[in-house]
Structures are given as structure tokens and as C-alpha cells.
Enzyme design. Structure first.
Site: not given
Ligand code: M6R
Length: 607
Positions: A2, A27, A74, A100-101, A480, A484, A487, A503, A602
């Protein structure tokens, strides 16, 4: 997740609130709303879906007033409907709140308030707050906010408007980011600096347990007893342009291209006279020999940066290093004590699981070093030491420059600690420092070497699943690269240590299956070629990554991404960049919403 924003001044509140919410879109959200004080009464407009729906609705129901609050939600408690969207209003129409929260004790409070005659209209946890405000209202909204907050368990950044006080906003913070903006004849609040920089670069970071009354004439911050607190006004270091697309189609592409500069800003100031100086951590140098174990914890890509860090720190410092997902570490009863250095990695500094793991390990006596991008974030505040990644604002949900600058800081830490511990020679240290200084240039070269990525994406866009394989640091990079891709393009992909193929996973390799084989660790190149032959023999297509100038790869792979020759320990930075671009163009070819992938936020501020 949020986002909240508030404005009070002499301008019309609606455009200011909407532009703030627009900047918080990244976000992640699924509904939005605003409430404006129209001079003695509160009016609100809310809409599920994109901000455009809210804007449409505001055309038919215009709100006029010079103070108000806004929210992008959110959904956590209740579906993303108009009714569940924030703000929420009290039964007497005196208060509206954005939050928020998560309010953990909302069920008990809801029961109690219902027994006291309050009518609930939404399914949200937030609605209890606004009824508590009415319940405790005896004239001074500041007192009502403090009393209501004292009943809340969980996390909150609150923004409140009260009909009777048309130019005043009230805020409170507990474990959720909240920043106040100091303007000339106007004041603001927001959950994120990006919503403020267009209006002011002078900000106040609120701490847990603090409250504020915000008017166009100024801001008063006070503690939970109501006593005033003198707060420092900080200057935001970046410009509004940094939070805009600057001619690129997507923030993600802009942020990929910004990596050479972000790396330069992160690395160069920490190298002086050929030596690494970690100003913020230098006082710990003498205690390093007491450290028996390093634990790196984080979530998502930040965890993947930690996986790279594990190889580099262990190799150079000869200390055992564990990298563990924060969501696992927090519930594992880990063996951690005062001889443990906990490195917490987070772009946002607000990730709920990472915060919980940090607190758990700190309570067991670990020294906490945070690697964080957002200045003043919760993790930065909770840690004993902070090394900032100077990546600037990262808007795209898929992290790129956030990740590479995290890796850069972990690399810097590894060489610095190895020098301090005497586990590398002065000559090796000087060589590593030169390599680190060259990383921004190598990042640029990784972009320049691979102009064919958009064409590769056209060729492979129909892939429905793929595998990333590699060994050692290449394997950490696979994690990673695979994340990428999935997602933002929604293509199923998995990362495997190449040695694990036989395996189990090789059963999934069949005709035409795309395998991305990272073969940049020269010492393991022949082993990787065996894996490539194995998958080719089963009909796979292979897109390999190899060092610039490597011709042996051409006889094995169908296509090749080239990575500038770099010390094997520091390869992650140049090597991930073509994979980021590949993910970007695959998503683009498939018409995906690249900067705001479905279901993702985000900053993951809830568990
Ligand atoms: O803000 P942070 O680095 O703690 O976030 C961690 C993950 O939520 C963040 O890296 C997430 O995996 C991204 N969407 C990856 O692109």
C-alpha cells in the site's frame, strides 16, 4: 505494497494527491481512493482497479479543498473492492483515515466497537482505526489519534483528516515507513520519498511511536506521551528525474541502463588511495577477528545477492558463511550468538520477513550489518551498522540496479574484511580493488556486447518453461536470472545447480526445451560443457553465457550471450545484466505489464 499520501496547503488537494499516488503505483496496488476536507466536511471517492478508474470517478464527483489524504491499497483483509478501498470514514463523518500495515488485533477491536454501536461497512482491518478515533474523540483529534494508536497491535503508518480542522493532517507510525515533507506554505506526508520529491526535497523521517500534526504553517512531531520532539530535516539526495522514465518505455529498462552509474556511485566513494574504506563500518574492523560465522539473510533477489556474497566472502575471508532466506531463518531457532555477523540485505529496507529475521538474530546477540538502498528505512534503523547501496530510487517491481549494487557492496565488504583479517596479500588486495573499480565499465560492456537480445527474445518468446543451469557463482546468478524471467514474463523457469541435473531435472528436458547455461567460471567450463552436451542430446536448445572471446562455446550452444572478462569472484554484476535484458525483452514480446507484474508488490511489508 500500500501507499499513503497527504497534503495540506493552498493548492487544490486532488491533483497533488493523485500525482503522489501515481508515484506510489510501482509499489503494487489493486484499488485507490482519496478524501478531501471540503471546508468543514469530509468527502471521499474510491475505486477498485487502476488509478485511472479513480480519476474517471473524480471527473463525475469532483472534490474541492486544499487538504486531504490518499491511498493505494494492496488487498490483505477483504477483496479489492470499492468499499474495502481506503480512506475509511467514521460513522459521524468527522474522521477519515488511510493506513499502511496490518492491525493484528482488529478482530477483537471490531467486536468491541460493534458492541459499542459502531457500524462497519468494509471487511478491512483498517476500519477499526477510524471508529476508534470517533470513540476517543473529545475535541482534540491529536489526543484521539494517540488514544486510538495505543489500542493497535501490528504495524501502521496512519494518515488522518478531521472535518473540524480543515487544514490539519494527523499521522502516526509503527513499523511502517512514513515520511513528512516540509514545503513553503504547504506540508505533506507519504509512505515513500518518491511521492514527495516533486514538491519538496526537505523531509522528516518519522520513527516508531511518533505522531505528527501537519499544517501548511509547519509540522509538529511528538512522542507517545504527547511531548514534542525536535526532528532533523533531511535533504533528499536525488532529483525528481531519477523517479521518472527519462525517455525509456519502462522503468525496468531505464534502471537496467542506469547500472553502470549506480555501481560507480556505490563503489568509487568507498575506495581511497587504492584501499577500501567502509566509513560506516570502520569502527568494527578491530572486532572482525572475533567473528566466527557470517550469516546473510534476505528475501527474493536480495537473497540471491546474498548467495553471491556467500561465495565471495567465504573465498576471500575464510570464514564460514551461510546465506538463508529470511522467511526460513526467522522460524528456525538458528545457532547465532555474539560471534555471528548478520548481514541483512534489502533494497526497500521494509521487507517484513527480513525485519523479523533481523530482530530474531539481534536478540540472540548477533552484530547486524544492513546493506540497504532506502535511506532511513526500518532495516537501516534497526541495524547496528548500515552500508547503503547508492542505486537511487528503484521503481520497477523487478529489481535490477538494486540487486547489482547489493552484490557490489558485498564484494567491497569481502575484500575489505579479507584485508583486515590478513587472509589475502597486499598485492591481491590491490588487484581486487582494481577489479572492483572496473565493474561499472564492465557493466556497460555487458550491455554493449549483447545488442542481439531483442532478436533472441523474438526467437524464444513462445517458450512455456525453461531452465537456468550453472555452477558456483554462475549458479547463484541462475537463481536471479530465473526469478527475473518468471516475475515479469510469467514464463515458468527454474534455476538448477548444473551438477544436480542428473539427480532428477534432466527428466524434464525434451525436444525444444530452452536451457540457459551459464558457463563463465573458466575453471568449471569443461564440466558445464558436459552438462550442455547432456541436455542437447535430449533435444534441448541452449542459450549459453560465456566470457567474451570464448570460441569453444560456439560448437555447443545454439546462441550465446557474451560477458566481459572479469575476475571469477566478481562476475555476477556483468553476467546478470544480459539476463535482465533477456527477461525484459521476453516480457515485452509477450505483452506483459513489465513495471507492475501481476500479484507482485515492490515492497513486501507483510508476511
Ligand atoms: O526490498 P527488498 O530488497 O527487501 O525486497 C526483497 C524482495 O521482495 C525483492 O528482491 C523481490 O524478489 C523482487 N521483486 C525481485 O525482483
Amino acid at each position: 505494497m500500500c501507499g499513503i499520501v497527504g497534503y495540506t496547503g493552498s493548492s487544490s488537494a486532488v491533483p497533488v494527491l493523485l500525482s503522489g499516488l501515481k508515484r506510489l503505483e510501482y509499489r503494487g496496488y489493486d484499488s485507490a481512493g482519496i478524501a478531501v476536507n471540503t471546508g468543514g466536511s469530509l468527502q471521499m471517492v474510491k475505486a477498485s482497479g487502476h488509478l485511472e478508474h479513480l480519476m474517471e470517478r473524480l471527473k463525475s464527483t469532483p472534490l474541492s479543498g486544499t487538504s486531504g489524504i490518499g491511498h493505494t491499497r494492496w488487498a490483505t483483509h477483504g477483496a479489492p473492492t470499492d468499499i474495502n478501498a481506503h480512506p475509511h470514514m467514521s460513522n459521524d463523518g468527522q474522521f477519515a483515515v488511510v493506513h499502511n500495515g496490518i492491525i493484528e488485533n482488529y478482530a477483537q477491536l471490531r467486536e468491541e466497537l460493534t458492541e459499542n454501536g459502531f457500524q462497519f461497512s468494509s471487511e478491512t482491518d483498517t476500519e477499526v482505526i477510524v471508529h476508534l478515533l470517533e470513540y476517543y474523540d473529545q475535541g482534540d483529534p491529536k489526543v484521539a489519534v494517540m488514544k486510538a494508536a495505543s489500542r493497535l497491535e501490528g504495524s501502521y503508518a496512519l494518515g488522518v483528516v478531521c472535518a473540524r480542522f480543515p487544514d490539519t493532517l494527523y499521522t502516526a507510525r509503527l513499523s511502517s515507513p512514513l515520511i513528512l515533507g516540509v514545503g513553503i506554505g504547504e506540508s505533506f506526508f507519504a509512505s515513500d520519498v518518491t511521492a514527495l520529491v516533486r514538491h519538496t526535497k526537505n523531509v522528516i523521517y518519522m520513527e516508531d511511536g511518533e505522531f505528527a500534526c501537519i499544517t501548511p504553517r509547519g509540522i509538529e512531531v511528538f512522542d507517545s506521551t504527547g511531548a514534542p520532539i525536535r526532528k532533523t530535516v533531511s535533504r533528499v539526495a536525488w532529483d525528481v528525474e531519477a523517479a521518472e522514465k527519462g525517455g525509456y518505455d519502462h522503468f525496468m529498462l531505464k534502471e537496467i541502463m542506469e547500472q553502470p552509474r549506480a555501481l560507480k556511485l556505490t563503489i568509487e566513494p568507498r575506495i581511497r588511495d587504492g584501499r577500501i574504506v567502509l566509513d560506516e563500518f570502520e569502527s568494527f574492523r578491530a572486532q572482525l577477528p572475533n567473528i566466527r560465522k557470517v550469516v546473510i539473510t534476505a528475501c527474493g533477489s536480495a537473497y540471491h545477492a546474498g548467495c553471491v556474497g556467500r561465495y565471495v566472502i567465504e573465498q576471500l575471508c575464510r570464514i564460514p558463511v551461510e546465506a538463508e532466506l529470511a522467511s526460513e531463518l526467522r522460524y528456525r531457532n538458528p545457532i547465532i550468538d555474539s560471534s555471528t555477523l548478520l548481514i541483512v540485505v534489502s533494497q526497500s529496507g521494509e521487507t517484513a520477513d527480513t525485519i523479523a529475521a533481523l530482530k530474531e538474530c539481534k536478540a540472540r546477540g548477533a552484530t547486524v550489518l544492513a546493506v540497504v538502498n532506502v535511506v532511513g528505512s526500518t532495516i537501516a534503523k534497526l541495524a547496528d551498522y548500515v552500508l547503503y547501496t547508492w542505486a537511487g530510487p528503484e521503481i520497477a517491481v523487478a529489481t535490477t540496479k538494486g540487486y547489482t549494487t547489493q552484490v557490489a557492496v558485498l564484494d567491497l565488504f569481502a575484500v575489505w574484511a579479507a584485508e583486515a583479517l590478513g587472509t589475502i596479500s597486499a598485492q591481491s588486495c590491490a588487484d581486487y580493488v582494481k577489479q572492483l573499480l572496473s565493474l561499472p565499465e564492465r557493466a556497460q560492456r555487458a550491455i554493449d556486447l549483447n545488442p542481439g537480445i531483442p532478436a533472441l527474445a523474438r526467437q524464444y518468446k513462445a517458450a512455456d518453461a525453461m531452465f537456468f543451469i550453472g555452477r558456483n557463482i554462475d549458479y547463484a546468478i541462475c537463481l536471479e536470472g530465473s526469478l527475473k524471467l518468471k516475475e515479469i514474463s510469467y514464463i515458468h523457469s527454474e534455476a538448477y545447480a548444473a551438477g544436480e541435473l542428473k539427480h532428477g531435472t534432466i527428466a524434464l528436458i525434451d525436444e525444444g526445451r530452452l536451457v540457459v547455461a551459464l558457463a563463465c567460471q573458466e575453471a568449471l567450463f569443461d564440466k558445464m560443457m558436459s552438462n550442455v552436451r547432456e541436455v542437447k542430446a535430449r533435444g534441448a536448445q541452449v542459450l549459453a553465457a560465456a566470457l567474451e572471446g570464448n570460441r569453444r562455446i560456439l560448437s555447443q550452444a545454439d546462441d550465446v550471450l557474451y560477458i566481459p572478462d572479469t575476475d571469477p569472484l566478481f562476475l555476477a554484476i556483468p553476467e546478470i545484466i544480459p539476463l535482465q535484458l533477456f527477461a525484459y525483452y521476453m516480457a515485452r514480446e509477450n505483452g506483459c505489464d513489465i513495471d507492475k507484474p501481476k500479484n507482485l508488490a515492490k515492497s513486501v511489508t507483510v508476511e
